[in-house]
Scaffold this motif. Structure first.
Motif, mmCIF file in Angstrom:
data_model
loop_
_atom_site.group_PDB
_atom_site.id
_atom_site.type_symbol
_atom_site.label_atom_id
_atom_site.label_comp_id
_atom_site.label_asym_id
_atom_site.label_seq_id
_atom_site.Cartn_x
_atom_site.Cartn_y
_atom_site.Cartn_z
ATOM 1 N N UNK A 83 6.647 27.327 -95.072
ATOM 2 C CA UNK A 83 7.753 28.210 -95.444
ATOM 3 C C UNK A 83 8.589 28.654 -94.247
ATOM 4 N N UNK A 84 8.260 28.163 -93.063
ATOM 5 C CA UNK A 84 9.010 28.564 -91.866
ATOM 6 C C UNK A 84 10.412 27.945 -91.909
ATOM 7 N N UNK A 85 11.414 28.679 -91.462
ATOM 8 C CA UNK A 85 12.777 28.138 -91.463
ATOM 9 C C UNK A 85 12.911 26.973 -90.486
ATOM 10 N N UNK A 86 13.775 26.044 -90.819
ATOM 11 C CA UNK A 86 14.011 24.884 -89.958
ATOM 12 C C UNK A 86 14.842 25.293 -88.745
ATOM 13 N N UNK A 87 14.767 24.490 -87.709
ATOM 14 C CA UNK A 87 15.629 24.695 -86.549
ATOM 15 C C UNK A 87 15.202 25.788 -85.597
ATOM 16 N N UNK A 88 13.956 26.219 -85.696
ATOM 17 C CA UNK A 88 13.504 27.267 -84.780
ATOM 18 C C UNK A 88 13.216 26.694 -83.398
ATOM 19 N N UNK A 89 13.282 27.539 -82.398
ATOM 20 C CA UNK A 89 12.961 27.126 -81.032
ATOM 21 C C UNK A 89 11.452 26.964 -80.887
ATOM 22 N N UNK A 90 11.054 26.329 -79.794
ATOM 23 C CA UNK A 90 9.625 26.182 -79.503
ATOM 24 C C UNK A 90 8.977 27.552 -79.376
ATOM 25 N N UNK A 91 9.637 28.478 -78.718
ATOM 26 C CA UNK A 91 9.095 29.828 -78.539
ATOM 27 C C UNK A 91 8.870 30.513 -79.890
ATOM 28 N N UNK A 92 9.814 30.355 -80.808
ATOM 29 C CA UNK A 92 9.673 30.953 -82.137
ATOM 30 C C UNK A 92 8.538 30.301 -82.915
ATOM 31 N N UNK A 93 8.403 28.995 -82.776
ATOM 32 C CA UNK A 93 7.304 28.283 -83.424
ATOM 33 C C UNK A 93 5.959 28.824 -82.952
ATOM 34 N N UNK A 94 5.823 28.955 -81.643
ATOM 35 C CA UNK A 94 4.554 29.397 -81.073
ATOM 36 C C UNK A 94 4.268 30.863 -81.365
ATOM 37 N N UNK A 95 5.309 31.656 -81.533
ATOM 38 C CA UNK A 95 5.125 33.094 -81.795
ATOM 39 C C UNK A 95 4.739 33.381 -83.243
ATOM 40 N N UNK A 96 4.942 32.432 -84.132
ATOM 41 C CA UNK A 96 4.642 32.634 -85.551
ATOM 42 C C UNK A 96 3.136 32.523 -85.771
ATOM 43 N N UNK A 118 8.705 10.830 -77.972
ATOM 44 C CA UNK A 118 8.088 12.159 -78.042
ATOM 45 C C UNK A 118 8.415 12.994 -76.813
ATOM 46 N N UNK A 119 8.468 12.351 -75.653
ATOM 47 C CA UNK A 119 8.772 13.107 -74.435
ATOM 48 C C UNK A 119 10.233 13.548 -74.385
ATOM 49 N N UNK A 120 11.059 12.966 -75.244
ATOM 50 C CA UNK A 120 12.477 13.327 -75.279
ATOM 51 C C UNK A 120 12.741 14.546 -76.166
ATOM 52 N N UNK A 121 11.678 15.076 -76.793
ATOM 53 C CA UNK A 121 11.839 16.239 -77.678
ATOM 54 C C UNK A 121 11.357 17.503 -76.973
ATOM 55 N N UNK A 122 12.000 18.644 -77.232
ATOM 56 C CA UNK A 122 11.547 19.912 -76.636
ATOM 57 C C UNK A 122 10.093 20.230 -76.984
ATOM 58 N N UNK A 123 9.636 19.788 -78.147
ATOM 59 C CA UNK A 123 8.273 20.089 -78.599
ATOM 60 C C UNK A 123 7.203 19.460 -77.707
ATOM 61 N N UNK A 124 7.593 18.492 -76.873
ATOM 62 C CA UNK A 124 6.609 17.814 -76.029
ATOM 63 C C UNK A 124 5.851 18.805 -75.150
ATOM 64 N N UNK A 125 6.501 19.891 -74.741
ATOM 65 C CA UNK A 125 5.833 20.863 -73.867
ATOM 66 C C UNK A 125 4.625 21.508 -74.535
ATOM 67 N N UNK A 126 4.518 21.399 -75.852
ATOM 68 C CA UNK A 126 3.393 21.993 -76.574
ATOM 69 C C UNK A 126 2.322 20.964 -76.926
#
Length: 199
Positions: A148-161, A14-22
């Motif tokens: 329905x969110x598109x795949x492959x979005x950045x962490x910033x895009x995920x959080x902004x949705x 989990x710590x190896x994924x960018x999503x860990x910061x969230x």
């Protein structure tokens, strides 16, 4: 010994994924360590579970070296370590056999992710007849994108949705879904206090 602590997927993957910061609790391993100490003092079995997806090429592929306990955790040699390839800790492992052989009927569960592998293991354990305590503040998770969110979005895009479900909301909904149906919801502080009263 009729109780066991099941530590689910508290692993470096989990710590190896960018999503860990969230993540809802970057220090979840500290809470897990408190539960492990409590279980050991009580003479309960501690079972460690790791999620693995061999051949996937991602952070859960053992070949990449991330499928190992988080560095802060200290497993003892006599404590079972099992590898699963399904969301719950029973289907693809010998966990039930291991618990049955030791006469375990009560489980305490913790780990990553709250609503995924930890909740799924809790539900299956309940269906198998175990009395389960879900230690909510010894679990961690991340925000969940809308279906329905598109795949492959950045962490910033995920959080902004605005449709993204926050980690806090995921945890709250998991507690509502499990409480009184599949498990007793508890905190580490509550379990430590109860152990103090029993001592």
């Amino acid at each position: 010994m009729t109780r066991a602590l099941i530590v689910i997927d508290v692993q470096e993957s989990f710590r190896a994924r960018p999503l860990w910061e969230t993540t809802s609790d970057p220090k979840v391993a500290e809470q897990v360590n408190r539960l492990v100490r409590l279980a050991r003092r009580a003479g309960d079995l501690v079972v460690w579970v790791l999620h693995s997806e061999p051949g996937s090429g991602d952070v859960f592929d053992p070949a990449l070296g991330h499928v190992r306990l988080m560095a802060e955790l200290e497993r003892r040699d006599e404590e079972p370590l099992i590898h699963k390839t399904s969301h719950n800790a029973f289907t693809t492992t010998n966990l039930q056999q291991l618990l049955t052989e030791r006469g375990i009927r009560e489980l305490t569960v913790c780990g990553i992710r709250t609503e995924q592998c930890v909740e799924t293991t809790t539900r299956v354990a309940s269906d198998l007849g175990y009395q389960v305590t879900f230690v909510t503040d010894a679990t961690a998770t991340h925000p969940i994108p809308h279906r329905d969110a598109p795949a492959g979005r950045s962490v910033a895009e995920l959080l902004a949705d605005p449709r993204t479900l926050s980690a806090e909301e995921v945890i709250r909904r998991t507690e509502y879904a499990l409480a009184g149906r599949f498990a007793t919801i508890a905190t580490v502080d509550q379990l430590e206090a109860a152990a103090g009263l029993r001592a």
